[in-house]
Design an enzyme around this catalytic site. Sequence first.
Site, mmCIF file in Angstrom:
data_model
loop_
_atom_site.group_PDB
_atom_site.id
_atom_site.type_symbol
_atom_site.label_atom_id
_atom_site.label_comp_id
_atom_site.label_asym_id
_atom_site.label_seq_id
_atom_site.Cartn_x
_atom_site.Cartn_y
_atom_site.Cartn_z
ATOM 1 C CG ASP A 11 -1.649 1.249 1.449
ATOM 2 O OD1 ASP A 11 -2.400 1.642 0.543
ATOM 3 O OD2 ASP A 11 -1.464 1.874 2.512
ATOM 4 C CG ASP A 13 -1.645 7.811 0.336
ATOM 5 O OD1 ASP A 13 -0.669 8.570 0.233
ATOM 6 O OD2 ASP A 13 -2.524 7.702 -0.553
#
Length: 224
Positions: A11, A13
């Site tokens: 991922d 953020d």
Amino acid sequence: MSAPLRLVIFDVDGTLVDSQADILAAMAQAFAAVGQPAPSRSAILGIVGLSLDVAMARLAPDADHGRMVQGYKDAYMALRAKTGAAQSSPLYPGAREALTRLRAQPEVLLGVATGKSKRGLDKLIEAHGLEGIFVTQQVADFHPSKPHPSMIHQAMTDTGVAADQTVMIGDTSFDMDMAAAAGVHGVGVSWGYHPVSALRAARTVLPDFTALDAVLGEVWGITA
């Protein structure tokens, strides 16, 4: 006998970069655009990782979501242009070193699965000098929102890596639920936007990036 190909999907953020300042500011402007007060910091960070249309629907069910999404995008772009993506979304401590270590292993391929747009991800990769690191890049433009497993399925298709050799690393319940739905190993991180208690589908949770190599070794059954 050569080692099997392995895939580590990150991922973005809250996992690789800390972009919360811009996220909070852009969300405030998106709500102002429809004449509503912004939700709390915890509420906003709680939807990070979802595609913007889904996130807005959760935060403001009765608002003009299309207008809010565009307002958020415009504000985020303006904020990023003002300070630069490398400054507004800095890498977490140890992230660059971890990516460098993994990339040096010929059997390990790296990817990302993010709620960002392709344009946003491209800008971030350029700002941090990460070109060529990720062989598969899955973004919100082309997939249903997390936790749908589409992003992980496509990353495995792109790389030809089997589910039992694939690891998804993320900071939110959406990442871990996506990993579970795709049948791959989910590894949470402790420094992101969801509390560790929310990462119930994670196999384990990293305290910091220095622990990543050992955790991947355990997942893949590699002994030192």
